[in-house]
Motif scaffolding. Structure first.
Motif, PDB file in Angstrom:
ATOM      1  N   THR A  31      37.409  22.156-103.630  1.00  8.84           N
ATOM      2  CA  THR A  31      36.104  21.504-103.675  1.00  8.84           C
ATOM      3  C   THR A  31      35.316  21.867-102.433  1.00  8.84           C
ATOM      4  N   PRO A  36      28.916  18.001-103.592  1.00  3.83           N
ATOM      5  CA  PRO A  36      29.996  17.165-104.116  1.00  3.83           C
ATOM      6  C   PRO A  36      30.197  17.306-105.614  1.00  3.83           C
ATOM      7  N   ALA A  37      29.196  17.751-106.355  1.00  8.71           N
ATOM      8  CA  ALA A  37      29.354  17.840-107.796  1.00  8.71           C
ATOM      9  C   ALA A  37      29.840  19.219-108.233  1.00  8.71           C
ATOM     10  N   VAL A  38      30.112  20.124-107.283  1.00  5.17           N
ATOM     11  CA  VAL A  38      30.559  21.481-107.614  1.00  5.17           C
ATOM     12  C   VAL A  38      32.038  21.598-107.288  1.00  5.17           C
ATOM     13  N   THR A  39      32.809  22.180-108.229  1.00  9.79           N
ATOM     14  CA  THR A  39      34.246  22.333-108.032  1.00  9.79           C
ATOM     15  C   THR A  39      34.639  23.767-108.394  1.00  9.79           C
ATOM     16  N   TYR A  52      29.701  23.036-111.956  1.00  7.57           N
ATOM     17  CA  TYR A  52      29.467  21.593-111.806  1.00  7.57           C
ATOM     18  C   TYR A  52      30.521  20.817-112.582  1.00  7.57           C
ATOM     19  N   THR A  53      30.953  19.759-111.968  1.00 13.42           N
ATOM     20  CA  THR A  53      31.917  18.897-112.649  1.00 13.42           C
ATOM     21  C   THR A  53      31.156  17.765-113.321  1.00 13.42           C
ATOM     22  N   LEU A  54      31.556  17.421-114.476  1.00 16.14           N
ATOM     23  CA  LEU A  54      30.934  16.315-115.205  1.00 16.14           C
ATOM     24  C   LEU A  54      31.888  15.133-115.180  1.00 16.14           C
ATOM     25  N   THR A  55      31.628  14.253-114.292  1.00 16.75           N
ATOM     26  CA  THR A  55      32.449  13.036-114.237  1.00 16.75           C
ATOM     27  C   THR A  55      31.721  11.961-115.026  1.00 16.75           C
TER      28      THR A  55
END
Length: 163
Positions: A31, A36-39, A52-55
């Motif tokens: 990470t 913070p939204a990119v993994t 991008y992560t979709l939480t």
């Protein structure tokens, strides 16, 4: 692309091709700290893919209603009662209106009678007294008493005089 004289072959699928990961290539997640939204994820074939992560957003709790205040309960319970009482009073007054009007006339008549009596009774008594005293020859009988006693429990002596 095949020429128009040739028959096209079976379609070739380029995207969901299942891969069997090698036993020595574990999945690793990296990470970046800036976003913070990119993994970044290492795929089984060794490539590293960043996206991008979709939480899922936590569900917003519905506003739980608090307890109803006591004054609100009391008001809600009394509102129909008060309205019904006012309605009953209005109906009763509409039925009683003729009688109430007659009672007001009776009360005004009674008040007039009391006022007349306060004025007329002393005038009539004075007139009657003058008439009785003039019939006796102009005089009236006076009785005087002289009573004397000595001490708190002494015997009383007195005289009565008729004039």
């Amino acid at each position: 692309m095949p020429s128009p004289e040739q028959h096209p072959g079976p379609p070739v699928v380029h995207y969901p091709v299942p891969l069997h990961p090698a036993a020595n290539a574990p999945l690793a997640t990296v990470t970046p700290t800036a976003l913070p939204a990119v993994t970044s994820v290492q795929l089984p074939d060794g490539r590293i893919v960043t996206g991008y992560t979709l939480t899922p957003a936590p569900p917003v709790p519905a506003g739980t209603p608090g307890a109803v205040p006591a004054w609100a309960k009391t008001t809600a319970l009394l509102a129909p009662t008060v309205g019904g009482g006012i309605t009953a009073a209005g109906i009763g007054l509409s039925y009683a209106a003729p009688g109430l009007i007659a009672m007001s006339y009776v009360l005004w008549s009674a008040a007039a009678l009391v006022a007349a009596a306060v004025i007329a009774v002393p005038v009539l008594l004075r007139t009657a007294r003058r008439a009785t005293s003039s019939n006796r020859g102009g005089g009236s009988t006076h009785i005087t008493q002289n009573i004397t006693a000595t001490g708190l429990f002494g015997r009383a002596n007195g005289t009565i005089n008729h004039h």
